[in-house]
Design a protein around this motif. Structure first.
Motif, PDB file in Angstrom:
ATOM      1  N   HIS A   1      38.518  25.056  46.500  1.00  0.00           N
ATOM      2  CA  HIS A   1      39.369  26.175  46.910  1.00  0.00           C
ATOM      3  C   HIS A   1      40.850  25.813  46.806  1.00  0.00           C
ATOM      4  N   MET A   2      41.164  24.587  47.172  1.00  0.00           N
ATOM      5  CA  MET A   2      42.557  24.152  47.092  1.00  0.00           C
ATOM      6  C   MET A   2      43.033  24.111  45.635  1.00  0.00           C
ATOM      7  N   ARG A   3      42.165  23.648  44.740  1.00  0.00           N
ATOM      8  CA  ARG A   3      42.519  23.626  43.325  1.00  0.00           C
ATOM      9  C   ARG A   3      42.666  25.030  42.766  1.00  0.00           C
ATOM     10  N   GLN A   4      41.834  25.941  43.243  1.00  0.00           N
ATOM     11  CA  GLN A   4      41.970  27.343  42.830  1.00  0.00           C
ATOM     12  C   GLN A   4      43.303  27.925  43.302  1.00  0.00           C
ATOM     13  N   ASP A   5      43.678  27.540  44.522  1.00  0.00           N
ATOM     14  CA  ASP A   5      44.970  27.998  45.049  1.00  0.00           C
ATOM     15  C   ASP A   5      46.123  27.459  44.195  1.00  0.00           C
ATOM     16  N   ILE A   6      45.985  26.212  43.763  1.00  0.00           N
ATOM     17  CA  ILE A   6      47.028  25.609  42.919  1.00  0.00           C
ATOM     18  C   ILE A   6      47.096  26.329  41.574  1.00  0.00           C
ATOM     19  N   ALA A   7      45.901  26.630  40.982  1.00  0.00           N
ATOM     20  CA  ALA A   7      45.869  27.334  39.699  1.00  0.00           C
ATOM     21  C   ALA A   7      46.503  28.710  39.816  1.00  0.00           C
ATOM     22  N   GLN A   8      46.191  29.410  40.905  1.00  0.00           N
ATOM     23  CA  GLN A   8      46.773  30.728  41.138  1.00  0.00           C
ATOM     24  C   GLN A   8      48.291  30.630  41.320  1.00  0.00           C
ATOM     25  N   ALA A   9      48.702  29.593  42.053  1.00  0.00           N
ATOM     26  CA  ALA A   9      50.137  29.395  42.274  1.00  0.00           C
ATOM     27  C   ALA A   9      50.844  29.102  40.955  1.00  0.00           C
ATOM     28  N   ARG A  10      50.196  28.311  40.091  1.00  0.00           N
ATOM     29  CA  ARG A  10      50.777  28.023  38.779  1.00  0.00           C
ATOM     30  C   ARG A  10      50.876  29.292  37.949  1.00  0.00           C
ATOM     31  N   LYS A  11      49.839  30.105  38.026  1.00  0.00           N
ATOM     32  CA  LYS A  11      49.858  31.370  37.288  1.00  0.00           C
ATOM     33  C   LYS A  11      51.004  32.257  37.769  1.00  0.00           C
ATOM     34  N   GLN A  12      51.157  32.329  39.075  1.00  0.00           N
ATOM     35  CA  GLN A  12      52.248  33.126  39.627  1.00  0.00           C
ATOM     36  C   GLN A  12      53.599  32.571  39.211  1.00  0.00           C
ATOM     37  N   THR A  13      53.673  31.239  39.152  1.00  0.00           N
ATOM     38  CA  THR A  13      54.921  30.612  38.715  1.00  0.00           C
ATOM     39  C   THR A  13      55.205  30.964  37.256  1.00  0.00           C
ATOM     40  N   LYS A  14      54.151  30.919  36.419  1.00  0.00           N
ATOM     41  CA  LYS A  14      54.313  31.267  35.007  1.00  0.00           C
ATOM     42  C   LYS A  14      54.709  32.718  34.862  1.00  0.00           C
ATOM     43  N   GLU A  15      54.084  33.588  35.650  1.00  0.00           N
ATOM     44  CA  GLU A  15      54.396  35.008  35.596  1.00  0.00           C
ATOM     45  C   GLU A  15      55.797  35.294  36.112  1.00  0.00           C
ATOM     46  N   SER A  16      56.350  34.366  36.827  1.00  0.00           N
ATOM     47  CA  SER A  16      57.684  34.557  37.408  1.00  0.00           C
ATOM     48  C   SER A  16      58.785  33.941  36.561  1.00  0.00           C
ATOM     49  N   LYS A  17      58.419  33.503  35.327  1.00  0.00           N
ATOM     50  CA  LYS A  17      59.406  32.908  34.437  1.00  0.00           C
ATOM     51  C   LYS A  17      59.419  33.631  33.101  1.00  0.00           C
ATOM     52  N   LEU A  18      60.597  33.716  32.499  1.00  0.00           N
ATOM     53  CA  LEU A  18      60.720  34.211  31.130  1.00  0.00           C
ATOM     54  C   LEU A  18      61.182  33.057  30.258  1.00  0.00           C
ATOM     55  N   ILE A  19      60.381  32.755  29.232  1.00  0.00           N
ATOM     56  CA  ILE A  19      60.679  31.665  28.312  1.00  0.00           C
ATOM     57  C   ILE A  19      60.902  32.261  26.926  1.00  0.00           C
ATOM     58  N   SER A  20      61.941  31.816  26.228  1.00  0.00           N
ATOM     59  CA  SER A  20      62.208  32.329  24.884  1.00  0.00           C
ATOM     60  C   SER A  20      61.129  31.856  23.913  1.00  0.00           C
ATOM     61  N   PRO A  21      60.489  32.774  23.187  1.00  0.00           N
ATOM     62  CA  PRO A  21      59.455  32.377  22.224  1.00  0.00           C
ATOM     63  C   PRO A  21      60.024  31.995  20.861  1.00  0.00           C
TER      64      PRO A  21
ATOM     65  N   LEU B   1      64.820  31.557  30.422  1.00  0.00           N
ATOM     66  CA  LEU B   1      65.799  32.645  30.388  1.00  0.00           C
ATOM     67  C   LEU B   1      66.044  33.251  31.764  1.00  0.00           C
ATOM     68  N   ALA B   2      64.986  33.427  32.545  1.00  0.00           N
ATOM     69  CA  ALA B   2      65.129  34.062  33.856  1.00  0.00           C
ATOM     70  C   ALA B   2      63.910  33.751  34.708  1.00  0.00           C
ATOM     71  N   THR B   3      64.069  33.876  36.031  1.00  0.00           N
ATOM     72  CA  THR B   3      62.960  33.678  36.966  1.00  0.00           C
ATOM     73  C   THR B   3      62.991  34.780  38.008  1.00  0.00           C
ATOM     74  N   LEU B   4      61.820  35.040  38.596  1.00  0.00           N
ATOM     75  CA  LEU B   4      61.741  35.928  39.757  1.00  0.00           C
ATOM     76  C   LEU B   4      61.970  35.105  41.016  1.00  0.00           C
ATOM     77  N   SER B   5      62.305  35.785  42.082  1.00  0.00           N
ATOM     78  CA  SER B   5      62.555  35.084  43.337  1.00  0.00           C
ATOM     79  C   SER B   5      61.295  34.413  43.859  1.00  0.00           C
ATOM     80  N   SER B   6      60.119  34.842  43.377  1.00  0.00           N
ATOM     81  CA  SER B   6      58.843  34.270  43.820  1.00  0.00           C
ATOM     82  C   SER B   6      58.467  33.013  43.048  1.00  0.00           C
ATOM     83  N   VAL B   7      59.410  32.507  42.238  1.00  0.00           N
ATOM     84  CA  VAL B   7      59.081  31.345  41.419  1.00  0.00           C
ATOM     85  C   VAL B   7      58.759  30.120  42.264  1.00  0.00           C
TER      86      VAL B   7
END
Length: 374
Positions: A189-209, A97-103
């Protein structure tokens, strides 16, 4: 059940043909007395049998079938990068539905760096292992030479080289082990960074439930939104609910049960919990509506009318009569109990009352027949 019976009533006195007259003076006549007809001959009388049933009073409240509105919000604050939907648009479950600019959080870039690092580590470890293998071969050669050597001084020199070579191998093996531990930590550490980045990506998206329709959006590209604040409202048409006028939780709680009635059919529902402080209640700051959710899946049309019925004062096996069989005069309540064709006024004590039935506490027994008013 109301029954019909025909009562034939006799005339108490009938003397129209021979009225008695007496003279009280010249030309005066006494008043002619005509007896009343107690009941018209041949009337139909409605009756009902006193019966037992589980009985409770019912309070009804009007409501409406409405869509279940889902308020969707971002988990992170920021500016909307892109709004993909608009009001009135139909959407499907899982639709973006929508994304933040940080997606564009660089997940792909981080994953690429991870692969390059793993490749680099593998090469470094291969080279280090090759160095160790070469030193082990040199060690074997020194040991072989020492075994063949006859000269004592030369043998002593070879012994010294063997010791040094073994020390070099041990140091190289330790260095390789430490190198692998360091690499593993870097990869973690790199994998943790990827997980955090994925989380931020998820938090930056709105998906219709749900499958539904967009009711409203906060704004378009560049619009600032706060985490937890609704950015898109979507109506879930497949899981409607009931909106009724405000009902106090205490009123709902005291009911023995409650249901929704839609198009003549009863449905199990559950009232949404209301968060109202004592101060709000005292100041009269009450919600406009109470919401009810269906317990089971339903196939109802949004916009249909609904009735919430609260059942109170449940009496199991109550003795009841039709409410229009009961008469009330001031504080007295009575019915007309039928004894053959005769109506006998009978005082009763009343319990729970509804428009259809009234509970009888005293004065009647099961199987009695009572007169019912038209």
């Amino acid at each position: 059940m109301v029954k019909k019976s025909r009562l034939l009533w006799g005339i108490a006195a009938f003397a129209l043909g021979a009225a008695v007259m007496s003279l009280t003076g010249c030309g005066e006549k006494a008043e002619v007395k005509v007896p009343e007809l107690i009941e018209p001959v041949g009337i139909d009388v409605d009756t009902a049998v006193v019966k037992k049933m589980d009985f409770s009073s019912v309070e009804s409240f009007q409501g409406e079938i409405v869509p279940n509105i889902k308020g969707l919000y971002f988990l992170s604050s920021g500016n909307i990068g892109k709004m993909y939907v608009s009001s009135g648009q139909k959407v499907k479950k899982g639709q973006l539905l929508a994304t933040l600019s940080s997606v564009n959080s660089g997940v792909n870039q981080l994953q690429k760096q991870l692969k390059e690092k793993q490749k680099q580590n593998k090469e470094e470890n291969r080279i280090s292992q090759c160095d160790i293998d070469e030193m082990r071969e040199e060690l074997q050669q020194l040991k072989s030479q020492k075994k063949k050597e006859k000269n004592k001084a030369a043998k002593t020199g070879l012994e010294k080289q063997i010791i040094e070579k073994e020390e070099d191998i041990a140091i190289a093996a330790l260095r390789l082990s430490q190198q692998k531990e360091t690499q593993a930590l870097e990869i973690k550490h790199m994998r943790q960074d990827i997980a955090q980045a994925r989380k931020q990506t998820k938090e930056s998206k709105l998906i219709s439930p749900v499958n539904g329709e967009i009711i409203s959006t906060a704004g378009g590209s560049g619009y600032m939104v706060q985490a937890g604040v609704t950015a898109v409202n979507v109506a879930d048409m497949e899981h409607p609910r009931i909106r009724a006028a405000y009902l106090a939780e205490s009123e709902i709680a005291k009911a023995s049960s409650y249901v929704a009635v839609v198009n003549g059919k009863q449905y199990r529902v559950k009232a949404e919990e209301q968060e109202i402080s004592a101060m709000d209640i005292e100041m009269g700051n009450l919600p406009a509506n109470t919401w009810f959710d269906f317990v089971d899946a339903v196939n109802l049309k949004v916009g249909d009318s609904a009735t919430i019925e609260l059942y109170n004062d449940l009496a199991e096996g109550a003795l009841v009569v039709p409410s229009n069989a009961v008469y009330r005069v001031k504080r007295q309540s009575y019915v007309y109990k039928m004894q053959g064709d005769v109506k006998v006024k009978t005082d009763v004590t009343l319990g729970t009352k509804t428009d259809a039935y009234t509970q009888i506490l005293t004065g009647l027994k099961e199987g009695d027949v009572v007169y019912v008013q038209d």
